[in-house]
Design a protein around this motif. Structure first.
Motif, mmCIF file in Angstrom:
data_model
loop_
_atom_site.group_PDB
_atom_site.id
_atom_site.type_symbol
_atom_site.label_atom_id
_atom_site.label_comp_id
_atom_site.label_asym_id
_atom_site.label_seq_id
_atom_site.Cartn_x
_atom_site.Cartn_y
_atom_site.Cartn_z
ATOM 1 N N ASP A 176 7.471 -5.498 -5.412
ATOM 2 C CA ASP A 176 8.726 -5.387 -4.673
ATOM 3 C C ASP A 176 8.482 -5.440 -3.166
ATOM 4 N N ALA A 177 7.337 -4.899 -2.732
ATOM 5 C CA ALA A 177 6.996 -4.858 -1.304
ATOM 6 C C ALA A 177 6.365 -6.153 -0.816
ATOM 7 N N GLY A 178 6.250 -7.135 -1.689
ATOM 8 C CA GLY A 178 5.755 -8.441 -1.270
ATOM 9 C C GLY A 178 4.295 -8.711 -1.555
ATOM 10 N N ALA A 179 3.623 -7.844 -2.297
ATOM 11 C CA ALA A 179 2.210 -8.065 -2.595
ATOM 12 C C ALA A 179 2.033 -9.287 -3.487
ATOM 13 N N GLN A 180 1.003 -10.062 -3.179
ATOM 14 C CA GLN A 180 0.631 -11.194 -4.030
ATOM 15 C C GLN A 180 -0.620 -10.903 -4.851
ATOM 16 N N ILE A 181 -1.355 -9.865 -4.450
ATOM 17 C CA ILE A 181 -2.509 -9.378 -5.210
ATOM 18 C C ILE A 181 -2.354 -7.867 -5.326
ATOM 19 N N VAL A 182 -2.372 -7.357 -6.553
ATOM 20 C CA VAL A 182 -2.201 -5.924 -6.776
ATOM 21 C C VAL A 182 -3.449 -5.387 -7.468
ATOM 22 N N ILE A 183 -4.052 -4.376 -6.866
ATOM 23 C CA ILE A 183 -5.260 -3.754 -7.393
ATOM 24 C C ILE A 183 -4.927 -2.336 -7.846
#
Length: 627
Positions: A176-183
């Motif tokens: 939702d916050a615009g991340a394209q890579i989530v770890i």
């Protein structure tokens, strides 16, 4: 129907092939919305816990350390570097639990890689909060209060690590916050898929659409183990091994195509890759590592698997329907690990006449020699010692074939457990001595083995309200609230399901009753949950289901598996899949981390049932079997 969201999974565990990520990005291009990877398991968390202790020791001694012992270094070094430019260009977002014990550090490593690749516009997020024993060096994370555990009894061994299984809302908030890579660190495996779908379809409202969350969780469960859904570990393995486009050598990794309106989804794989996607392969994976099918308990939803329905709608395309969901519990499952002494294992190859008997005699002799040395030097004897003649059907126990003793080649595996790692050096020496002073035909000895920590996994329940999910993106930090949960505890009493009508067994009207091997009538898949193993059995044809149910009772399985199962056996019905799920407690020698047996995760248990048990059926039904 809106355009489905397509999610591919390239990693089933820490050790899966990095080539899988390249395969999915290369084959699917812009058609792949998300690429997810599951690296963590109970054993993996134990390995990382020991690495953390090593890292802190290095830091204490003033030695240089890059922190790579606390996250999956394979991900940035061998996966992300190869796929990142193409994935971002294609619009594919990446979600993984490769952060392990330190998602924040891995986030920083990836951001450095983005600078190197001139891709600083890409946003990376880290989801933390699972580490209930996090050190003060990780900002904002508190240490655990053990008295918050449900039914928890404190004990003396020092706890090495303790992690709560977080849900999907942290992943959703990152996207939702615009991340394209989530770890992430330790989240439930399905959260890697549920989080993206929750983001795409706006399910993070109150109350959430529980049936849709349940279906998304099922999709995540099906693909989180990689090729398990596309022909890997499949009962009819030759279909995958000999499939077109490379078979085992180029297995296709799984993809789900999810419809956010109906909750239905399709399981498939990239075209022109090996393996297969069928009702049987997907059914096996649904049962893998499951317990009570009415209560597949997750942080965001309780998934009911009993009436799942699968349909083959095309080559390598299976439609999945029928998942049902309810509000989750107030508790989070936790994975705890403590250290209990040391282990040392070694092996020898023994060939020739009476190989199995020779191996067992040699194993006993090595054990007795070392124990005699201990007594003479005032050292306590082994706490435990395990001997296995691998290749002599040791997995089958007393149910092994009558000619098992005639096998001419086995691997003798010996494992000793002791409180003192120095004492185990005596075992390391004696492991090799049989080559010249014991039975004939011994070879296969190499370098001497070393002691390693004996880690014990223990599960627990921790109050959800006492655990914070924290999102780091850019320089911002945000606490992600939990969704609602069921404080009434009504989840303890699942509603009965409408059973699929079954054929009435009337043996008097049938031909002669004969016995047929279970594998000719059913598929099977087994797995582990700590010291608990499950064995899922699925009828190959609906006509066999009532006969399998009649013959394959919990008592029959308990008697057949009594050489490994020291607890109880409970049978559950999944009528939608024409399946039975057997849950065996106290059956893995303590679980994957601490077990001394060769199959410490129950991977072979379904094969033991399929090849060792027989089912009574009318002879006129044989034509429908695999025979």
């Amino acid at each position: 129907m809106t355009k489905p969201i397509r999610i591919g999974c390239y990693s089933a565990f820490y050790g899966d092939s990095p080539e899988a990520a390249v395969q999915l990005v290369k084959h699917e291009g812009s058609n792949l919305d998300y690429l997810v990877a599951d690296y963590l398991a109970e054993i993996t968390m134990g390995i990382f816990a020991i690495r953390r202790k090593q890292r802190r020791m290095m830091k204490y001694m003033g030695l240089k350390d890059d922190g790579s012992k606390e996250y999956v270094a394979q991900f940035p070094n061998y996966v992300l570097r190869r796929i990142l430019p193409d994935a971002i260009q294609n619009g594919t977002k990446i979600v993984t639990n490769a952060g392990a014990l330190n998602p924040i550090l891995l986030k920083e490593i990836i951001e450095e890689l983005l600078v190197e690749l001139n891709m600083t516009h890409v946003k990376v997020a880290a989801v933390v909060g699972d580490d209930l024993m996090a050190s003060v060096e990780q900002d904002g994370l508190a240490t655990v209060s053990l008295n918050q555990f449900k039914d928890f009894t404190p004990f003396s061994p020092p706890i090495v690590s303790l992690h709560a299984y977080l849900g999907a809302r942290g992943v959703c908030a990152a996207l939702d916050a615009g991340a394209q890579i989530v770890i992430t660190g330790r989240v439930v495996d399905s959260a890697l898929v549920v989080g993206p779908l929750m983001h795409e379809f706006g399910w993070n409202k109150t109350p959430p659409p529980y049936d849709l969350l349940a279906s998304a969780s099922l999709a995540g469960h099906i693909i989180e183990c990689g090729c398990h859904a596309t022909g890997g570990n499949f009962t009819d393995w030759k279909l995958a091994a000999n499939s077109d486009f490379g078979g085992f050598a180029y297995m296709g990794y799984p993809i789900v195509e999810f419809d956010g309106n109906s909750g239905e989804f399709v399981v498939t794989k990239p075209k022109r890759t090996g393996g297969l996607v069928s009702v049987a392969t997907v059914s096996e994976q649904i049962l893998y590592e499951s317990l009570d099918p009415a209560l597949y308990i997750l942080p965001d939803v309780i998934l009911d698997l009993r009436q799942i329905n699968l349909t083959q709608i095309g080559p390598d395309r299976v439609l999945v329907r029928g998942a049902q969901g309810r509000a989750p519990t107030p508790w989070l499952k936790c994975c705890g690990i403590f250290m209990d002494g040391w282990k040392l294992s070694g092996q020898l190859v023994i060939g020739g006449h009476e190989a199995k008997e020779k191996a067992e005699a040699v194993g006993r002799a090595v054990r007795d020699r070392v124990n005699a040395y201990y007594r003479e030097n005032g050292i306590p004897e082994f706490r435990d010692f395990n001997i296995e003649a691998v290749g002599g059907e040791s997995l089958y126990g007393p149910s092994n074939s009558k000619n098992a003793n005639e096998i001419r080649e086995v691997v003798l595996r010996m494992t000793g457990h002791h409180d003192d790692p120095e004492a185990l050096k005596a075992l390391s020496i004696e492991l090799v001595s049989p080559v010249t002073n014991m039975a004939p035909g011994i070879t296969g000895f190499f370098e001497r083995t070393k002691p390693f920590p004996n880690l014990i996994h223990f599960p627990g329940l921790y109050p959800k309200g006492q655990v914070e999910t924290i999102l780091y993106i850019g320089n911002q930090k945000k606490v992600v609230p939990w969704g609602p949960w069921d404080d009434s505890h009504s989840f303890q009493n699942p509603a009965p399901v409408t059973l699929v009508p079954e054929a009435i067994i009337d043996d008097k009207q049938q031909q002669d009753i004969i016995k047929v091997k279970l594998i000719d009538l059913a598929y099977g898949r087994s797995g582990d949950k700590g010291d608990v193993s499950n064995i899922g059995i699925i009828a190959r044809d609906p006509i066999f289901y009532p006969y399998i149910k009649r013959s394959l009772t919990a008592q029959v399985v308990a008697e057949y598996m009594q050489h490994v199962c020291k607890g109880t056996v409970v049978r559950y019905d999944l009528p939608g899949l024409l399946a039975l799920n057997f849950v065996l407690t106290a059956t893995l020698g303590g679980g994957g981390l601490s077990s001394m047996i060769i199959d410490r995760q129950g991977k072979t248990y379904a094969q033991l049932l399929l090849t060792g048990l027989e089912i009574e059926i009318p002879s006129n039904l044989v034509r429908f079997s695999k025979l």
